[in-house]
Design a protein around this motif. Structure first.
Motif, short mmCIF file in Angstrom:
data_model
loop_
_atom_site.label_atom_id
_atom_site.label_comp_id
_atom_site.label_asym_id
_atom_site.label_seq_id
_atom_site.Cartn_x
_atom_site.Cartn_y
_atom_site.Cartn_z
N VAL A 248 0.85 -1.19 0.00
CA VAL A 248 0.00 0.00 0.00
C VAL A 248 0.89 1.23 0.00
N CYS A 249 0.65 2.10 -0.98
CA CYS A 249 1.39 3.35 -1.06
C CYS A 249 0.91 4.30 0.03
N ARG A 250 1.85 5.06 0.61
CA ARG A 250 1.47 5.99 1.68
C ARG A 250 0.66 7.16 1.15
N SER A 251 0.78 7.44 -0.16
CA SER A 251 0.04 8.56 -0.73
C SER A 251 -1.20 8.10 -1.48
N CYS A 252 -1.07 7.02 -2.24
CA CYS A 252 -2.21 6.50 -3.03
C CYS A 252 -3.06 5.58 -2.17
N SER A 253 -4.28 5.34 -2.59
CA SER A 253 -5.22 4.55 -1.78
C SER A 253 -5.37 3.12 -2.26
N GLU A 254 -4.81 2.76 -3.40
CA GLU A 254 -5.06 1.43 -3.95
C GLU A 254 -4.07 0.40 -3.41
N PRO A 255 -4.57 -0.70 -2.84
CA PRO A 255 -3.69 -1.76 -2.36
C PRO A 255 -3.40 -2.76 -3.49
N PHE A 256 -2.23 -3.40 -3.41
CA PHE A 256 -1.84 -4.42 -4.38
C PHE A 256 -1.52 -5.69 -3.60
N THR A 257 -2.46 -6.65 -3.64
CA THR A 257 -2.31 -7.87 -2.85
C THR A 257 -1.09 -8.66 -3.28
N MET A 258 -0.46 -9.31 -2.32
CA MET A 258 0.76 -10.07 -2.55
C MET A 258 0.52 -11.57 -2.37
N PRO A 259 1.21 -12.40 -3.16
CA PRO A 259 1.11 -13.85 -2.95
C PRO A 259 1.84 -14.29 -1.69
N LYS A 260 1.74 -15.56 -1.37
CA LYS A 260 2.39 -16.09 -0.18
C LYS A 260 3.91 -16.02 -0.33
N GLY A 261 4.60 -15.86 0.80
CA GLY A 261 6.05 -15.80 0.79
C GLY A 261 6.57 -14.46 1.26
N SER A 262 7.88 -14.39 1.47
CA SER A 262 8.48 -13.12 1.87
C SER A 262 8.53 -12.17 0.69
N VAL A 263 8.43 -10.88 0.96
CA VAL A 263 8.39 -9.85 -0.07
C VAL A 263 9.55 -8.89 0.14
N SER A 264 10.33 -8.65 -0.91
CA SER A 264 11.45 -7.71 -0.82
C SER A 264 11.56 -6.94 -2.12
N GLY A 265 12.05 -5.70 -2.02
CA GLY A 265 12.21 -4.88 -3.22
C GLY A 265 13.31 -5.41 -4.12
N TYR A 266 13.15 -5.22 -5.42
CA TYR A 266 14.15 -5.67 -6.40
C TYR A 266 14.56 -4.47 -7.25
N ASP A 267 15.83 -4.42 -7.58
CA ASP A 267 16.38 -3.26 -8.29
C ASP A 267 16.02 -3.30 -9.78
#
Length: 414
Positions: A248-267
């Motif tokens: 969820v963006c701190r400014s925008c209101s739309e959530p983007f659901t994530m699949p199971k597992g750990s989530v990390s940013g990628y370059d």
């Protein structure tokens, strides 16, 4: 015990099927009192026949006085009662099987499978009293189909398909003919769904509570990735009373659901929507997704009818601008001129279900040619061109490789 009762039911059902039809005489009397019309019906059973051996069905006599046409009489009582209409009862499994049988849907061997599949897809649930109730998903699907004028949920549609499959089994027609006929039936239906997806979504929204940023109250991880709309940071959050997670963006209101597992940013930034790619790791295996494309797969990836109901991952993408879109060798190679566009080429493409040739001018031009073999085939363009089609429109030859035992019936072996 229960086994004996089941055996008796099967035997009595068989004997009833072999018996004669029950015969009865029904009398309908229409009565005029002032300007009001009343109807009364009487039934006299002459021969029970199959009802004798199948007591689970009832057909009872209903006696009424003897009337003659034009007769006048004085009612003994005129009473106005107050009542309310009642909704029909929920269907039991026996009721559902009876309705399916009357509409020609399924066989004795497949009816149970149909009912199980409806429950597995969460269209309906069965209570402890063995009665079926439609879920919000089931009701929303039927309502949205009806809203755009489709009869996919009507029994006659499925019954027609069952009749064609019966013809295949009896040798009256071939599977290839039936598949071709149904492809022609389903293509405009699919096109109507794509064109009416906004209206379908509106109809479905009545049955579901929208997910917005305020419903994701528990922060699991901060500053995971970057939003492609406002370039703000997105946090991994969770609903207070649920297990579903979303970025969820701190400014925008739309959530983007994530699949199971750990989530990390990628370059890496998605070239389609500018969202930062994230890496999902689950049970030791990892893959990349774009949060936006995972929720809304790009239209050019869905043109073949694949819906990506479980999400759209980067390795399923064929966008040539992204290194994470692991296109297979030979994809996007010109094969032949487009038969609809004079100055465009048909390129070799691959969907989740099959290879096909698609116009490079898509979406302006939607010309496509599906290739045999489905997902089991491997198709590569060669450096050779057809010797017959060497005119002004050369056609590149393709090399097909099929798995053992999976050669399509339409492909000649000699």
């Amino acid at each position: 015990g229960k086994q004996a009762q089941l055996y008796e039911l099967v035997v009595r059902h068989f004997l009833a099927c072999c018996s004669k039809n029950a015969i009865g005489a029904e009398t309908t009397v229409e009565i005029s009192i002032g300007v009001e019309q009343f109807v009364s019906k009487g039934l006299m059973i002459k021969e029970l026949n199959w009802l004798k051996v199948y007591p689970y069905e009832r057909w009872s006599d209903k006696d009424i006085p003897i009337f003659t046409e034009g007769e006048q009489f004085e009612p003994t009582e005129l009473a106005m009662t107050e009542g309310r209409t009642q909704a029909p009862p929920l269907l039991s499994e026996a009721d559902l099987i009876s309705l399916m049988d009357s509409h020609g849907i399924g066989t004795d061997a497949t009816i149970a499978e149909h009912i199980t599949k409806v429950q597995q897809r969460d269209y309906a649930i069965k209570s402890d009293s063995q009665q079926f109730s439609p879920t919000s998903l089931g009701k929303s699907l039927v309502t949205s189909y009806e809203a755009i004028g489709l009869e996919l949920a009507r029994p006659h549609f499925r019954a027609r398909m069952e009749q064609d499959m019966t013809k295949i089994a009896s040798g009256q027609t071939s599977a290839r003919v039936v598949i071709e006929e149904w492809m022609e039936i389903m293509k405009p239906i699919f096109q109507r769904c794509i064109a009416g997806q906004t209206q379908m979504a509106q109809e479905m929204s009545v049955f579901f509570q929208p997910l917005n940023a305020s419903s994701w109250s528990q922060t699991l991880q901060r500053n995971v990735s970057q939003c492609g709309v406002c370039s703000g940071l997105m946090d991994l959050k969770k609903q207070r009373n649920g297990e579903t997670r979303a970025l969820v963006c701190r400014s925008c209101s739309e959530p983007f659901t994530m699949p199971k597992g750990s989530v990390s940013g990628y370059d890496k930034t998605c070239p389609i929507c500018n969202f930062q790619v994230v890496e999902i790791t689950n049970n030791g295996k990892s893959y990349k997704i774009c949060p936006h494309c995972n929720k809304r797969p790009p239209l050019e990836q869905m043109r073949d009818g694949v819906t990506f109901a479980s999400g759209f991952r980067c390795f399923e993408c064929s966008d040539a601008r992204c290194s994470l879109a692991t296109s297979r060798p030979g994809l996007n190679v010109p094969i032949r001129p487009c038969f609809m566009c004079a100055n465009k080429q048909l390129l070799l493409k691959k969907s989740k279900i099959s290879y096909y040739l698609g116009c490079e001018g898509y979406p302006t031009c939607k010309a496509s040619i599906w290739l045999p073999g489905g997902n089991d085939a491997s198709i590569l363009p060669t450096q050779n061109f057809c010797s017959v089609c060497q005119g002004g429109s050369p056609l590149r030859l393709l090399e097909f490789k099929f798995k053992r035992g999976s050669v399509p019936p339409e492909v000649p072996l000699t």
